[in-house]
Design a protein around this motif. Structure first.
Motif, short mmCIF file in Angstrom:
data_model
loop_
_atom_site.label_atom_id
_atom_site.label_comp_id
_atom_site.label_asym_id
_atom_site.label_seq_id
_atom_site.Cartn_x
_atom_site.Cartn_y
_atom_site.Cartn_z
N HIS A 102 0.83 -1.21 0.00
CA HIS A 102 0.00 0.00 0.00
C HIS A 102 0.87 1.26 0.00
N ARG A 103 1.87 1.28 0.88
CA ARG A 103 2.76 2.45 0.95
C ARG A 103 3.47 2.67 -0.38
N LEU A 104 3.91 1.58 -0.99
CA LEU A 104 4.58 1.68 -2.28
C LEU A 104 3.62 2.17 -3.36
N ALA A 105 2.38 1.68 -3.35
CA ALA A 105 1.37 2.13 -4.31
C ALA A 105 1.09 3.62 -4.16
N VAL A 106 0.97 4.09 -2.92
CA VAL A 106 0.72 5.52 -2.67
C VAL A 106 1.88 6.36 -3.19
N ALA A 107 3.10 5.93 -2.89
CA ALA A 107 4.28 6.67 -3.33
C ALA A 107 4.37 6.70 -4.86
N LEU A 108 4.11 5.57 -5.52
CA LEU A 108 4.15 5.54 -6.98
C LEU A 108 3.04 6.37 -7.60
N ALA A 109 1.86 6.37 -6.97
CA ALA A 109 0.75 7.18 -7.48
C ALA A 109 1.09 8.66 -7.44
N GLU A 110 1.80 9.08 -6.41
CA GLU A 110 2.21 10.48 -6.32
C GLU A 110 3.17 10.84 -7.45
N LEU A 111 4.02 9.90 -7.83
CA LEU A 111 4.99 10.15 -8.90
C LEU A 111 4.38 10.08 -10.29
N THR A 112 3.31 9.30 -10.44
CA THR A 112 2.74 9.07 -11.77
C THR A 112 1.43 9.81 -12.00
N GLY A 113 1.04 10.66 -11.10
CA GLY A 113 -0.18 11.43 -11.29
C GLY A 113 -1.42 10.82 -10.70
N GLY A 114 -1.27 9.89 -9.81
CA GLY A 114 -2.42 9.37 -9.08
C GLY A 114 -3.12 8.19 -9.69
N SER A 115 -2.62 7.64 -10.78
CA SER A 115 -3.29 6.48 -11.37
C SER A 115 -2.87 5.20 -10.65
N ALA A 116 -3.67 4.16 -10.84
CA ALA A 116 -3.34 2.87 -10.23
C ALA A 116 -2.06 2.32 -10.84
N ASN A 117 -1.34 1.56 -10.08
CA ASN A 117 -0.10 0.95 -10.55
C ASN A 117 -0.06 -0.49 -10.09
N TRP A 118 0.97 -1.21 -10.47
CA TRP A 118 1.03 -2.65 -10.16
C TRP A 118 0.98 -2.93 -8.67
N CYS A 119 1.48 -2.01 -7.84
CA CYS A 119 1.43 -2.22 -6.39
C CYS A 119 0.00 -2.15 -5.85
N ALA A 120 -0.82 -1.33 -6.49
CA ALA A 120 -2.20 -1.19 -6.03
C ALA A 120 -2.96 -2.51 -6.20
N PHE A 121 -2.61 -3.29 -7.19
CA PHE A 121 -3.29 -4.56 -7.41
C PHE A 121 -2.88 -5.61 -6.38
N ALA A 122 -1.72 -5.44 -5.77
CA ALA A 122 -1.28 -6.38 -4.74
C ALA A 122 -2.05 -6.17 -3.44
#
Length: 64
Positions: A43-63
């Motif tokens: 979750h923490r990784l998904a939040v951090a990646l979303a901040e870098l990519t503009g808030g879209s879902a990423n592979w961490c969000a699916f985990a």
């Protein structure tokens, strides 16, 4: 006591996980707590990646 300290570290803030965070998780003896911490780490990784990519879902969000 170690598990309580580890849990308290994970409840505040959404900083991306560090290698030392992963080491703490890997060292947990309780498999249920370890699984919970792994899920929260994703979750923490998904939040951090979303901040870098503009808030879209990423592979961490699916985990999560």
């Amino acid at each position: 006591m170690e598990q309580v300290v580890a849990h308290e570290r994970w409840t505040g803030g959404q900083a991306p996980p560090t290698p030392s965070d992963v080491a703490v998780i890997a060292g947990l003896a309780d498999p249920v707590l370890r699984n919970l911490m792994i899920t929260h780490c994703y979750h923490r990784l998904a939040v951090a990646l979303a901040e870098l990519t503009g808030g879209s879902a990423n592979w961490c969000a699916f985990a999560v």
